[in-house]
Design a protein around this motif. Sequence first.
Motif, mmCIF file in Angstrom:
data_model
loop_
_atom_site.group_PDB
_atom_site.id
_atom_site.type_symbol
_atom_site.label_atom_id
_atom_site.label_comp_id
_atom_site.label_asym_id
_atom_site.label_seq_id
_atom_site.Cartn_x
_atom_site.Cartn_y
_atom_site.Cartn_z
ATOM 1 N N GLY A 237 0.823 -1.195 0.000
ATOM 2 C CA GLY A 237 0.000 0.000 0.000
ATOM 3 C C GLY A 237 0.861 1.249 0.000
ATOM 4 N N GLY A 238 0.555 2.180 -0.929
ATOM 5 C CA GLY A 238 1.327 3.406 -1.038
ATOM 6 C C GLY A 238 2.671 3.228 -1.700
ATOM 7 N N GLY A 239 2.905 2.039 -2.291
ATOM 8 C CA GLY A 239 4.204 1.730 -2.861
ATOM 9 C C GLY A 239 4.262 1.863 -4.367
ATOM 10 N N ALA A 240 4.909 0.894 -5.010
ATOM 11 C CA ALA A 240 5.258 1.007 -6.419
ATOM 12 C C ALA A 240 4.045 1.117 -7.345
ATOM 13 N N LEU A 241 2.903 0.530 -6.958
ATOM 14 C CA LEU A 241 1.733 0.503 -7.846
ATOM 15 C C LEU A 241 0.714 1.589 -7.529
ATOM 16 N N VAL A 242 1.104 2.566 -6.728
ATOM 17 C CA VAL A 242 0.153 3.570 -6.261
ATOM 18 C C VAL A 242 -0.427 4.410 -7.398
ATOM 19 N N GLY A 243 0.241 4.466 -8.530
ATOM 20 C CA GLY A 243 -0.258 5.268 -9.638
ATOM 21 C C GLY A 243 -1.352 4.616 -10.455
ATOM 22 N N TYR A 244 -1.664 3.348 -10.176
ATOM 23 C CA TYR A 244 -2.689 2.631 -10.937
ATOM 24 C C TYR A 244 -4.050 2.752 -10.266
ATOM 25 N N ASP A 245 -5.099 2.729 -11.088
ATOM 26 C CA ASP A 245 -6.433 2.477 -10.543
ATOM 27 C C ASP A 245 -6.816 1.044 -10.900
ATOM 28 N N GLY A 246 -8.022 0.629 -10.524
ATOM 29 C CA GLY A 246 -8.416 -0.751 -10.732
ATOM 30 C C GLY A 246 -8.438 -1.170 -12.187
ATOM 31 N N ILE A 247 -8.793 -0.248 -13.066
ATOM 32 C CA ILE A 247 -8.848 -0.578 -14.491
ATOM 33 C C ILE A 247 -7.442 -0.708 -15.066
ATOM 34 N N SER A 248 -6.616 0.299 -14.856
ATOM 35 C CA SER A 248 -5.280 0.278 -15.467
ATOM 36 C C SER A 248 -4.409 -0.834 -14.907
ATOM 37 N N LEU A 249 -4.639 -1.261 -13.650
ATOM 38 C CA LEU A 249 -3.862 -2.359 -13.089
ATOM 39 C C LEU A 249 -4.321 -3.702 -13.639
ATOM 40 N N SER A 250 -5.590 -3.799 -14.033
ATOM 41 C CA SER A 250 -6.131 -5.054 -14.568
ATOM 42 C C SER A 250 -5.812 -5.253 -16.037
ATOM 43 N N VAL A 251 -5.686 -4.183 -16.797
ATOM 44 C CA VAL A 251 -5.502 -4.290 -18.246
ATOM 45 C C VAL A 251 -4.297 -5.152 -18.628
ATOM 46 N N PRO A 252 -3.125 -4.998 -18.014
ATOM 47 C CA PRO A 252 -1.999 -5.863 -18.416
ATOM 48 C C PRO A 252 -2.270 -7.343 -18.178
ATOM 49 N N VAL A 253 -2.995 -7.672 -17.110
ATOM 50 C CA VAL A 253 -3.326 -9.070 -16.831
ATOM 51 C C VAL A 253 -4.273 -9.616 -17.895
ATOM 52 N N VAL A 254 -5.305 -8.869 -18.194
ATOM 53 C CA VAL A 254 -6.301 -9.317 -19.171
ATOM 54 C C VAL A 254 -5.672 -9.466 -20.552
ATOM 55 N N ARG A 255 -4.825 -8.513 -20.925
ATOM 56 C CA ARG A 255 -4.161 -8.620 -22.227
ATOM 57 C C ARG A 255 -3.262 -9.852 -22.290
ATOM 58 N N ALA A 256 -2.484 -10.059 -21.251
ATOM 59 C CA ALA A 256 -1.551 -11.195 -21.244
ATOM 60 C C ALA A 256 -2.296 -12.518 -21.271
ATOM 61 N N MET A 257 -3.418 -12.592 -20.561
ATOM 62 C CA MET A 257 -4.184 -13.834 -20.575
ATOM 63 C C MET A 257 -4.861 -14.040 -21.919
ATOM 64 N N ALA A 258 -5.386 -12.983 -22.517
ATOM 65 C CA ALA A 258 -6.028 -13.115 -23.828
ATOM 66 C C ALA A 258 -5.032 -13.598 -24.878
#
Length: 424
Positions: free
Chosen positions: A21-42
């Motif tokens: 919390g408050g660390g390296a991923l603090v700049g992401y919201d729920g959508i932008s953090l999910s997009v790389p996962v969804v793309r990689a799985m697709a």
Amino acid sequence: MTRFNQDIFLAAGLRTPFGRGGGALVGYDGISLSVPVVRAMAEQLTTQRPDLVLWGTVIPNLGWSNIAREIWLDAKLDPTVPSFSAVLACATSITAAFAAAGMIGGDTDVVLVGGVETMSRPSIGLTAAASDRLRALFAKDPAEALKALSSLSPVDFTLPAKGWANRITGRTMGDHMEETAQEWGITREAQDAWAYESHRRAVAGWERGFFDDLVIKLPELARDANPRADTSLAKLATLPPAFDKTSGRGSLTAGNSSPITDGAAGVWVLSAQGRTRLPDGIPTARLVDYELAAVDFSDGLLMATPFAIPRLLDRNGLGFEDIDLWEIHEAFAAQLLANVAALERPGWIAERVGISRDFGHFPWERVNPNGGSVAIGHPFGATGARDLSQTVKELAAMPKGSRAIVSVCADGGEGAVALLESLG
């Protein structure tokens, strides 16, 4: 015994590294953090197109409602894929997997399921009273309403109720868990010992490469930030209580509780035909059965899974030692210990669950071999998918017919449990 009219399979999905919390991923919201996962799985699919997408998040955001659809569109993937959202507190993405399993059939053979939480960035909203006051002003005099914004006070703002505290009680899960720990006699020493093991196992899993094909690298973070190689029982013993700070009996600390975490995770739900659309080598297991449970808060806010597990095992004619692998979510070390303590207490299952048979010895040595949420982290909406994918990979290395239980407790006195079987 199974709830399904055909074989249903789970294949290990992908996830982001889980960030502090408050660390390296603090700049992401729920959508932008999910997009790389969804793309990689697709990209794993031969068609790059699942038949359906289910995704969930727990902490509300006023910027969207159907986060699954927003993620899919932002990923710039086939817009004709239906996408909808699910939520069941910490059991959000495991319950979404159960829902997806029930939708397999007809033209639906491949469902991409997952969840996300950016706990570093909860939306801060206005109370109903403040919202009503401003809405009335905007309707009457927009200029005056804009002036009124500057006069808002702290009492006019609220964190999302489902983010940090139970709506009915107004108390956090940690507050409730302190009471449960005392009721079940879960000591501080036992909690610290389990937390230490969780960290040790998660660190060892990373070191031997277990997580390498489950976690995609992000520019800001390549591996989970929460597991601590330098922790020790002595260090854990120095931490003060995090919830009950005044009674002198508080035992839950920052070290034996799951941390504030940012992360997204996915898992595949497939028919037999759907399996052919994924490449060979992705760990896969059969989803045999599942159980949902809900209890009164007097039983403990996070104590529903001890009711679900015996029902699931009994329906399938199994005992504790018939399960070769147990993945039990660790919202708190005390919660896991209390959940199993209930299962082990003589007469408790018969009295409280209504099943009068001996389930045998509980095999502690088979629980969370690569660490759990206390060490890895607990982004609410992502935890179920992380647990399922991790279990599928662990189970795929076991002999054919080996069984696993995945157990996830949830705020609101609810819980979700899955029974999986190795394909060998």
